[in-house]
Design a protein around this motif. Sequence first.
Motif, short mmCIF file in Angstrom:
data_model
loop_
_atom_site.label_atom_id
_atom_site.label_comp_id
_atom_site.label_asym_id
_atom_site.label_seq_id
_atom_site.Cartn_x
_atom_site.Cartn_y
_atom_site.Cartn_z
N ASP A 152 1.39 10.20 -7.66
CA ASP A 152 0.46 11.07 -8.39
C ASP A 152 1.22 12.08 -9.26
N ALA A 153 2.36 12.55 -8.77
CA ALA A 153 3.11 13.55 -9.54
C ALA A 153 4.06 12.90 -10.55
N ALA A 154 4.68 11.77 -10.16
CA ALA A 154 5.73 11.18 -11.00
C ALA A 154 5.17 10.36 -12.15
N ALA A 155 4.02 9.70 -11.95
CA ALA A 155 3.49 8.81 -12.98
C ALA A 155 3.24 9.54 -14.30
N PRO A 156 2.49 10.67 -14.30
CA PRO A 156 2.29 11.36 -15.59
C PRO A 156 3.58 11.94 -16.15
N ALA A 157 4.48 12.40 -15.26
CA ALA A 157 5.75 12.96 -15.74
C ALA A 157 6.58 11.87 -16.40
N TYR A 158 6.55 10.67 -15.82
CA TYR A 158 7.32 9.57 -16.39
C TYR A 158 6.74 9.14 -17.73
N ARG A 159 5.41 9.19 -17.85
CA ARG A 159 4.78 8.88 -19.15
C ARG A 159 5.22 9.89 -20.19
N ASP A 160 5.27 11.18 -19.81
CA ASP A 160 5.70 12.22 -20.74
C ASP A 160 7.16 12.01 -21.15
N MET A 161 7.99 11.63 -20.18
CA MET A 161 9.40 11.39 -20.49
C MET A 161 9.54 10.20 -21.43
N GLY A 162 8.76 9.15 -21.19
CA GLY A 162 8.79 8.00 -22.08
C GLY A 162 8.37 8.36 -23.49
N TYR A 163 7.36 9.22 -23.60
CA TYR A 163 6.91 9.68 -24.92
C TYR A 163 8.02 10.48 -25.61
N ALA A 164 8.68 11.35 -24.81
CA ALA A 164 9.75 12.17 -25.39
C ALA A 164 10.91 11.29 -25.88
N GLU A 217 0.85 -1.18 0.00
CA GLU A 217 0.00 0.00 0.00
C GLU A 217 0.89 1.23 0.00
N LEU A 218 0.40 2.27 -0.61
CA LEU A 218 1.15 3.52 -0.65
C LEU A 218 1.06 4.25 0.68
#
Length: 312
Positions: free
Chosen positions: A69-81, A59-60
């Motif tokens: 919550d903050a890192a997951a979307p940022a990591y997706r953006d980095m993966g896209y880049a 559990e978190l």
Amino acid sequence: MQRTPVNGIEVFLTIVREGSLRAAAKALGVGAPAVSLQLKALEERLGVDLLFRTTRSIELTEAGRVLFDAAAPAYRDMGYAVKKAQEMAKSTTGTLRLSMSRGAYMTAVTPVLNAFLVQNPGIKLDISWSEELADIVRDGFHAGIRQGDILAPDMIAVRVTDPLVPAFFAAPEYLRIHGRPRHPRDLLAHPCIRYRMPTSGQIKEWRVLENGQEKRIDPPMRLSFDTVIGVIQAAREGHGIGWSLRATMADYLETGELETVLDEYTASLPPFYLYFPKQNSRLECLRLFIDCLKAHRGKGAAQGFGLPAPER
């Protein structure tokens, strides 16, 4: 500036997404102990626990929820880049920016341009004609073409032509009035139109071949230009004798506006090389362009023109 401890973020996000350390290890292709160690190292660097771990579930923690919550979307953006950057290297579409002289264009590029454009409809060529030695990295070019292979150590050079053929030339009317030189020493009696190298400001020496020996001569200068087209234009106007690559004046030789002289004394010049920084060696558009140039050179050898096979 404080450094952000990003090492281990991918492991943390994968654990949360997969629901267990074992599942995360399988997804990442590593062993479960390695996942556990990376997670522990991340928590130690952050100074906070990220997960409640039991034998049955994870559990978190509150801090873990904030980070996820903050890192997951940022990591997706980095993966896209990262994916887009990789696609750019492999892409057969886009614009290839090239720097070269007019002589390099007419000698190396003109013979293959139509075939390259037809075979690669997604590639655009942005070509800058310049007599100066361009800093292609500073000026944003992917590659350049120049004579000789003496380059900066971080550059890669690929030979794209055979040794170059120069010519002495003048307008027919000039030769009718002043006579045709029969020997290089006869140039001393003619006004000569010389080329001044724009980068160094030096007047380019002329080369002649006599009795199998190459000599460099420095005939008297009547006019000088910092572009080859200036030398050609002045010769067309009847102002004297010029010297340059034969390819640069081929159109005027065909129309009869210019004639060559001293053909038996012309000495070949070093070939053209395409050069580029090592960082551009993975660009697919550049590779396709180089392949086209080398294939044309190889075709000349295969047809029995006495040309060496292309370097690999």
